[in-house]
Write an enzyme that holds these catalytic residues in place. Structure first.
Site, PDB file in Angstrom:
ATOM      1  N   ASP A   4       5.440  -1.074 -13.778  1.00 24.89           N
ATOM      2  CA  ASP A   4       6.035  -1.610 -12.551  1.00 24.89           C
ATOM      3  C   ASP A   4       6.735  -2.933 -12.830  1.00 24.89           C
ATOM      4  O   ASP A   4       7.881  -3.148 -12.443  1.00 24.89           O
ATOM      5  CB  ASP A   4       4.951  -1.832 -11.482  1.00 24.89           C
ATOM      6  CG  ASP A   4       4.151  -0.573 -11.207  1.00 24.89           C
ATOM      7  OD1 ASP A   4       4.616   0.518 -11.599  1.00 24.89           O
ATOM      8  OD2 ASP A   4       3.063  -0.688 -10.624  1.00 24.89           O
ATOM      9  N   SER A   9       5.241  -0.523  -5.476  1.00 23.96           N
ATOM     10  CA  SER A   9       5.101  -1.755  -6.269  1.00 23.96           C
ATOM     11  C   SER A   9       5.458  -3.025  -5.513  1.00 23.96           C
ATOM     12  O   SER A   9       6.123  -3.913  -6.044  1.00 23.96           O
ATOM     13  CB  SER A   9       5.941  -1.681  -7.538  1.00 23.96           C
ATOM     14  OG  SER A   9       5.353  -0.805  -8.412  1.00 23.96           O
ATOM     15  N   SER A  10       4.993  -3.113  -4.279  1.00 23.66           N
ATOM     16  CA  SER A  10       5.235  -4.360  -3.546  1.00 23.66           C
ATOM     17  C   SER A  10       4.535  -5.524  -4.245  1.00 23.66           C
ATOM     18  O   SER A  10       5.056  -6.641  -4.263  1.00 23.66           O
ATOM     19  CB  SER A  10       4.760  -4.237  -2.102  1.00 23.66           C
ATOM     20  OG  SER A  10       3.396  -3.890  -2.065  1.00 23.66           O
ATOM     21  N   GLY A  44       0.805  -1.223   0.000  1.00 21.48           N
ATOM     22  CA  GLY A  44       0.000   0.000   0.000  1.00 21.48           C
ATOM     23  C   GLY A  44       0.836   1.270   0.000  1.00 21.48           C
ATOM     24  O   GLY A  44       0.324   2.360   0.225  1.00 21.48           O
TER      25      GLY A  44
HETATM   26  C1  GLA Z   1       0.315   1.881 -10.717  1.00 18.02           C
HETATM   27  C2  GLA Z   1       0.215   0.914 -11.891  1.00 18.02           C
HETATM   28  C3  GLA Z   1       1.155   1.323 -13.021  1.00 18.02           C
HETATM   29  C4  GLA Z   1       0.989   2.792 -13.394  1.00 18.02           C
HETATM   30  C5  GLA Z   1       1.017   3.674 -12.142  1.00 18.02           C
HETATM   31  C6  GLA Z   1       0.698   5.106 -12.450  1.00 18.02           C
HETATM   32  O1  GLA Z   1       1.576   1.776 -10.125  1.00 18.02           O
HETATM   33  O2  GLA Z   1       0.517  -0.400 -11.481  1.00 18.02           O
HETATM   34  O3  GLA Z   1       0.934   0.483 -14.135  1.00 18.02           O
HETATM   35  O4  GLA Z   1      -0.181   2.995 -14.144  1.00 18.02           O
HETATM   36  O5  GLA Z   1       0.096   3.210 -11.152  1.00 18.02           O
HETATM   37  O6  GLA Z   1       1.702   5.682 -13.215  1.00 18.02           O
END
Ligand code: GLA
Length: 343
Positions: free
Chosen positions: A155, A113-114, A109
């Site tokens: 990500d 990108s966990s 959260g």
């Molecule tokens: C999240 C999504 C990504 C991207 C970002 C916003 O991290 O997983 O793919 O869209 O939001 O830039």
């Protein structure tokens, strides 16, 4: 990314988190992004096991146990963090799994990108053997199956393909990656402001609003500012204006990074934040305050919210040693697996 053929040896997988420097909410329309993998991430220590995955974590008390091959809907798996594991196993049609333990220093959260790091770690643990782009595509599909959130590929591709000391300039249409050296005399600081809320529904809504803009003026990655301004509906016009100007900011940012004009980088971060706050409406009052505090601090070139938004982290570029509250992060390598040779 480094991958080796399956064996019976124990192994360690590391998948980094990522921070996006600039290029927010542009990936799902095939735009430009500039994330970097960071020196925080998920580490999985495991041994191969037949026909099941058994996983514990230092972050969650309930373990995950999944029989393979997995053929149910991943979204029904309990505890809910097991959905990511099941979704990767289903995508890879895995028959054999592993027994292992996860440690992490990226909070769930946080917008670092966990979940993409977890997905990439699991794919490598299940013997994924392919290019970084293929790893990113498998894990992007798995993320959708697990969460129903239509994320872009930023990500996963950053985590799969990142190189040490570099940010990754990704063209999310062609999937070409240019590795851009991060200078040593520029400190990247990340501050975790608040747990994300409402991310799911609002994220999908933004994806849909971009699709509505594209139905009117064509692909946003190629659209001009004038085309965006020609959209009658105010909300859709705002969304399109953000994407079009953000794409330009990514190009300007990379040029400024190469020239070493750090104040210009700061201006672009501030403009990017304003665009996300006003036009894309993905910031929050607490994130705005945190960004303002950073921007008023001597030694800070600029700050903005980073990631999907609705909470999460802010990112700042600073003179090294600047006295700010946050994690100083370094551009790091992508996900990798290492076999522990027991001979
Ligand atoms: C999240 C999504 C990504 C991207 C970002 C916003 O991290 O997983 O793919 O869209 O939001 O830039």
């Amino acid at each position: 990314m480094v991958s080796t053929a399956p064996s019976s040896d124990p192994f360690v997988v590391h998948a980094p988190g990522r921070v996006n420097l600039i290029g927010e909410h542009t990936d799902y329309v095939g735009g430009l992004v500039l994330p970097m993998a960071i020196d925080r991430g998920i580490t999985l220590t495991a041994s191969p096991a037949t026909r099941s995955i058994k996983l514990t974590s230092d972050q969650v008390s309930r373990p995950v146990e999944i029989a393979l091959p997995f053929d149910g809907p991943p979204a029904d798996v309990e505890p809910d963090w097991g959905r990511f594991i099941a979704a990767v196993a289903a995508e890879m049609c895995s028959k054999n799994g592993f027994r292992g333990h996860l440690t992490s220093d990226i909070p769930a959260g946080s917008g670092l990108s966990s979940s993409a790091a977890l997905l990439c770690a699991i794919a490598l643990a299940l013997g994924f053997d392919g290019t970084p782009l293929e790893l990113a595509q498998v894990t992007q599909r798995a993320e959708y199956a697990a969460t129903n959130v239509p994320t872009g590929i930023m990500d996963q591709l950053c985590i799969a393909a990142a190189r040490p000391k570099c940010a990754a300039l990704i063209d999310c249409d062609s999937h070409e990656i240019e590795h851009i050296a991060m200078p040593d005399d520029l400190e990247v600081v990340v501050q975790f402001v608040e747990h994300r809320v409402l991310a799911h529904s609002a994220y999908a809504q933004r994806v849909d609003e971009c699709a509505q803009a594209e139905a009117l003026i064509g692909p946003l990655r190629q659209a001009t500012r004038d085309q965006a301004e020609s959209i009658q509906n105010e909300r859709i016009r705002q969304r399109a204006r953000h994407v079009v100007t953000e794409n330009l900011r990514v190009r300007q940012f990379v040029r400024a990074l190469r020239r070493g004009t750090y104040p210009e980088l700061g201006d672009l971060l501030r403009e990017g934040h304003e665009s996300l706050r006003v036009d894309y409406e993905t910031s929050t009052a607490r994130m705005d305050t945190a960004v303002a505090i950073f921007n008023d601090t001597p030694g800070v070139f600029g700050a903005r919210m980073t990631g999907g938004g609705f909470g999460g982290c802010i990112v700042a570029l600073c003179v090294p040693g600047t006295d700010v509250h946050g994690w100083k992060v370094r551009a790091s390598a992508g996900a990798s697996i290492r076999r522990i040779d027991q001979t």
